[in-house]
Scaffold this active site. Structure first.
Site, short mmCIF file in Angstrom:
data_model
loop_
_atom_site.label_atom_id
_atom_site.label_comp_id
_atom_site.label_asym_id
_atom_site.label_seq_id
_atom_site.Cartn_x
_atom_site.Cartn_y
_atom_site.Cartn_z
N ILE A 471 0.83 -1.21 0.00
CA ILE A 471 0.00 0.00 0.00
C ILE A 471 0.87 1.26 0.00
CG2 ILE A 471 -1.95 -1.18 1.04
CD1 ILE A 471 -1.24 -0.05 3.74
N ILE A 619 14.84 -4.14 11.63
CA ILE A 619 14.34 -3.26 10.58
C ILE A 619 14.77 -3.89 9.25
CG2 ILE A 619 14.41 -0.94 9.61
CD1 ILE A 619 12.97 -1.20 12.37
N LEU A 620 13.78 -4.36 8.49
CA LEU A 620 14.08 -5.17 7.31
C LEU A 620 14.72 -4.33 6.21
CD1 LEU A 620 10.76 -7.21 7.32
CD2 LEU A 620 13.01 -7.96 8.14
N ASN A 621 14.30 -3.09 6.12
CA ASN A 621 14.87 -2.18 5.12
C ASN A 621 14.83 -0.77 5.73
OD1 ASN A 621 15.17 -0.26 3.04
ND2 ASN A 621 14.40 -1.69 1.50
N PRO A 622 15.96 -0.32 6.24
CA PRO A 622 15.96 0.96 6.96
C PRO A 622 15.49 2.15 6.12
CG PRO A 622 18.02 -0.21 7.33
CD PRO A 622 17.27 -0.98 6.28
N GLN A 628 8.47 5.17 5.95
CA GLN A 628 7.21 4.90 6.64
C GLN A 628 7.05 5.79 7.86
OE1 GLN A 628 4.49 2.31 6.30
NE2 GLN A 628 5.24 3.24 4.45
N GLY A 692 6.17 -4.65 13.41
CA GLY A 692 5.65 -3.54 12.63
C GLY A 692 6.32 -2.25 13.05
N VAL A 693 6.34 -1.28 12.14
CA VAL A 693 6.93 0.01 12.51
C VAL A 693 6.17 1.20 11.92
CG1 VAL A 693 8.60 0.16 10.61
CG2 VAL A 693 9.14 1.20 12.80
N GLU A 695 2.95 2.13 11.74
CA GLU A 695 1.96 2.83 12.56
C GLU A 695 2.57 3.36 13.86
OE1 GLU A 695 -2.16 0.90 10.98
OE2 GLU A 695 -1.29 0.02 12.75
MO1 MOS Z 1 -4.52 -0.04 9.15
S1 MOS Z 1 -5.55 1.55 9.81
O1 MOS Z 1 -5.12 -1.33 10.12
O2 MOS Z 1 -4.73 -0.22 7.52
#
Ligand code: MOS
Length: 735
Positions: A471, A619-622, A628, A692-693, A695
């Protein structure tokens, strides 16, 4: 493959490709405008017609009559779909209101018809000729007014409405230092660049949808449920997505109406939601009213912490889980959290950009700043003192990793926190009042089952196929890095194909679970492919090394593609999880710092500098991760200072339903941002040891800015966004 014990050393740890700040492999396609987005897929089906959605002009009530005569007679019109002639439709698990309304109307701009014509202009012109008579009913549109009617919602996605530990009421009553404050966050819209768009084509009873969607398998399931046809008859394809932010987790009206329109028109139909429909036809982040109470000893130990949140949604909807982080972020023996949900007849509320924690921290982290000030403590020292290494609601559960204090201290050094004057309104730079603020960042890490297929062909190319989506997050690239690392290949030998429901089912993109989960699925498939390769080459699987395009054991070595000499090797597997996420609380942490200038005369607020320090596993790709986080920090600045849907409380809709009226930051609003990742791995999350990073990057930002505005001016604003009108009459006297 089942992941049920913490990861030990594996091929990913070599970090020849993973962990490198690689450019996006899909970057050239995007920067040259050649990545095919849903609405532009002119070549997937011939003879595409255009559908234009008609939205309800009332928020609640029913359609008394609908007259299609003029619209049908308009030039180029091929078909018109309404609920009256669309047959029996179901509703998806992830939709609250019906995607095609009528005769009952559940919210403003709920779709009530689709006009299909040969051209977009013809469809739009004919749509304006649809005559609808409504019977308006009274609705509730004002959260503050509906608060008293709010009730305890059922658990939403496993998040309980209420939690309680110890005796909050008496601990709070007897605490020597307390605060009790209310905060408000407004409704927000996703405002992604690409609106929801779909092209639908039927072949007999089989439907293909080229669309823009974060969660392919959810959406295939919901489309099947809505249309009442088997899942097997539906294919969804969504390789490129121009932003989702939670607004494309589900099928929306564009997809359903394209499918119904294509059926009625007997030819492929494409539908894009006009910009205002993104706001009022789809989902949004619901407004909240939050009350935070904190009690502490005179030396700053929290003894009581309580967080309540009120939000609203359509009947059958769920709450904004704004209290989620307060269950885990700080120590304190006596605690309570509660969510209450009012029925509001505004468009449907749902996930947007770190739902729960993003608005929750907007309140909690101002409250923490207020408390530190009351205690006469530095806000970082107050947070550090109240750190916990275990789940404070269930102390037998440790965090898998928790380096919040290190994030705070690293950030303080880097940002020059020592230069901050704790006395508000005491720093001046010409006409600017200058202030610094800090807030903790917190977001849970979630892992989901995720599958992938990998193919090795005779030229030594490895192709990865999974229904995972990108996305704008960098999924293509980190999946390629994972496959390259596992197979011992350079990145340019990897092809990644995403977003097609014909591929194995992935975790999808949401809740910052995508990166770790989807790459773990690719890891599992690559483990299988490695086994097939070693078997084919007659190598010992346990000791074989995959590197530099070769497979070797001791002094024996063969080119990888040798294994695919006579036929392509295809391996598929799915990563599944045991109970490590129950044994360990897996969360991500960070510290956000902001410096703002507030014009002493006009109250204009400018962000001057921002810094995020994140602890989020490997971190897979800094480079991708940094992008992000920078994007998320920008969104955080938007929610602090600009973003607000204006509610028409008489008629029940969001007024500023376009990118002129709904303000988001532009480059000039964001002068300087820095991101630091602490070097860590979390072996409890997956063999990738990542979390995850994306959000995490938004969580806490708005409060850091709010706290900086307070430090600059001495004016505490508790209802977002912090616009100059909320400061102006309270600014220090400059005469
Ligand atoms: Mo996220 S707000 O769960 O796409």
């Amino acid at each position: 493959m089942k992941f049920d014990t913490p990861a030990t050393t594996n091929p990913i740890d070599r970090l020849k490709v993973v962990g490198k700040p690689t450019n996006r492999i899909d970057g050239p396609l995007k920067t040259t405008g050649t990545a095919p987005y849903a609405y532009e897929r002119h070549d997937v089906a011939a003879n595409q017609a255009y559908g234009y959605v008609v939205g309800s002009a009332i928020a609640k009530g029913r359609i008394a009559s609908i007259n299609l005569d003029d619209a049908k007679a308009a030039p180029g019109v091929v078909a018109i779909v309404t609920a009256a002639d669309a047959g029996t439709l179901g509703k998806g698990n992830f939709n609250t209101a019906k995607l095609l309304g009528g005769p009952e109307i559940e919210h403003y701009h709920q779709a009530i018809a689709l006009v299909v014509a040969d051209s977009f202009e013809q469809a739009r012109a004919a749509a304006s000729l649809v005559r609808v008579e409504y019977v308006r009913a009274k609705g509730a549109y004002d959260l503050a007014a509906a608060m008293d009617t709010a009730t305890k919602p059922k658990a939403s996605f496993g998040v309980e409405a209420d939690t309680s530990v110890g005796d909050f009421a008496s601990a709070f009553a007897s605490a020597p230092v307390t605060i009790d404050a209310r905060y408000a966050t407004p409704d927000h819209t996703h405002a992604m660049m690409e609106p929801h768009a779909s092209i639908a084509a039927w072949q007999d009873d089989k439907l293909t949808l080229w669309t823009s969607n974060q969660m392919i398998a959810w959406s295939v399931g919901d489309m099947a449920k809505t249309l009442g046809i088997p899942k097997e008859n539906i294919r969804l394809d969504s390789p490129y997505i121009g932003g989702g932010f939670g607004g494309k987790l589900f099928i929306r009206a564009d997809a359903l109406l394209a499918a119904l329109g294509a059926k009625a028109a007997k030819r492929p139909v494409k539908v894009a939601l006009p910009r205002p429909f993104v706001t009022n036809n789809t989902t949004h982040r619901p407004a909240t009213i939050q009350r935070v109470r904190i009690g502490a000893t005179a030396d700053g130990k929290i003894t009581a912490i309580g967080h309540e949140s009120w939000s609203g949604d359509l009947p059958g909807g769920g709450p904004e889980t704004a209290v989620a982080q307060t269950r885990l972020l700080y120590a304190g023996a006596n605690r309570m959290t509660a969510m209450r949900l009012a029925v509001l007849d505004l468009p449907e509320g749902n996930a947007m950009r770190a739902p729960g924690e993003a608005p929750g921290l907007m309140a909690l982290e101002i409250a923490v700043d207020e408390m530190a000030e009351k205690l006469g403590m530095d806000p970082i020292a107050f947070r550090v003192l109240n750190d916990t290494q275990v789940d404070p609601e269930k102390p037998s559960r440790p965090f898998s990793q928790r380096r919040l204090n290190e994030c705070m201290q690293t950030g303080a050094d880097k940002f020059g926190w020592a230069r901050r004057n704790a006395k508000p309104g005491s720093a001046r730079d010409g006409r600017w009042l200058v202030g610094m603020g800090v807030a903790a960042a917190f977001r849970n890490n979630l892992n989901g089952p995720s599958a992938a297929r990998v193919r090795l062909d005779r030229s030594g190319i490895v192709t990865v196929e999974t229904d995972m989506t990108d996305i704008g997050t960098g999924t293509y690239t980190i999946i390629a890095q994972t496959a390259a690392e596992m197979m011992g290949l350079p990145l340019d030998r990897i092809v990644v194909k995403l977003g097609d429901s014909a591929f194995p089912v992935s975790a999808g993109s949401g809740g910052q679970w995508g990166a770790n989960s989807s790459t773990a699925g690719v890891y599992a498939a690559c483990v299988k492919l490695r086994e097939m390769v070693t078997e084919k080459l007659g190598f010992d699987a346990a000791t074989a090394i995959f590197a530099d395009g070769k497979v070797s054991v001791g002094r024996r070595s063969a080119a990888l593609e040798k294994a695919a000499d006579d036929s392509e090797l295809v391996a598929e597997d799915k990563m599944e999880y045991g109970d490590l996420a129950e044994k360990y609380q897996q969360s991500t942490f960070g510290a956000h710092f902001a410096e703002v200038g507030v014009d002493a005369m006009t109250g204009e607020i400018r962000v001057r500098r921002m810094l995020a320090v994140c602890a989020a596993g490997r971190i897979l790709n800094p480079k991708a991760a940094r992008s992000q986080v920078i994007g998320a920090m920008t969104m955080g600045a938007g929610s602090a200072l600009m973003e607000e849907l204006a509610v028409d409380k008489r008629f029940g809709f969001f007024v500023n339903h376009d990118l002129a009226g709904y303000e988001v930051p532009v480059h000039a609003d964001i002068p300087h941002q820095d991101v630091i990742f602490l070097d860590e791995t979390d072996p409890t999350t997956s063999p990738m040891k990542a979390k995850g990073v994306g959000e995490l990057g938004i969580c806490g930002v708005a409060a850091a800015i709010a706290n900086a505005v307070y430090n600059a001016t001495g004016v505490r604003v508790r209802n977002y966004p912090i616009t100059l009108d909320k400061l102006l009459d309270k600014l220090p006297d400059i005469a």
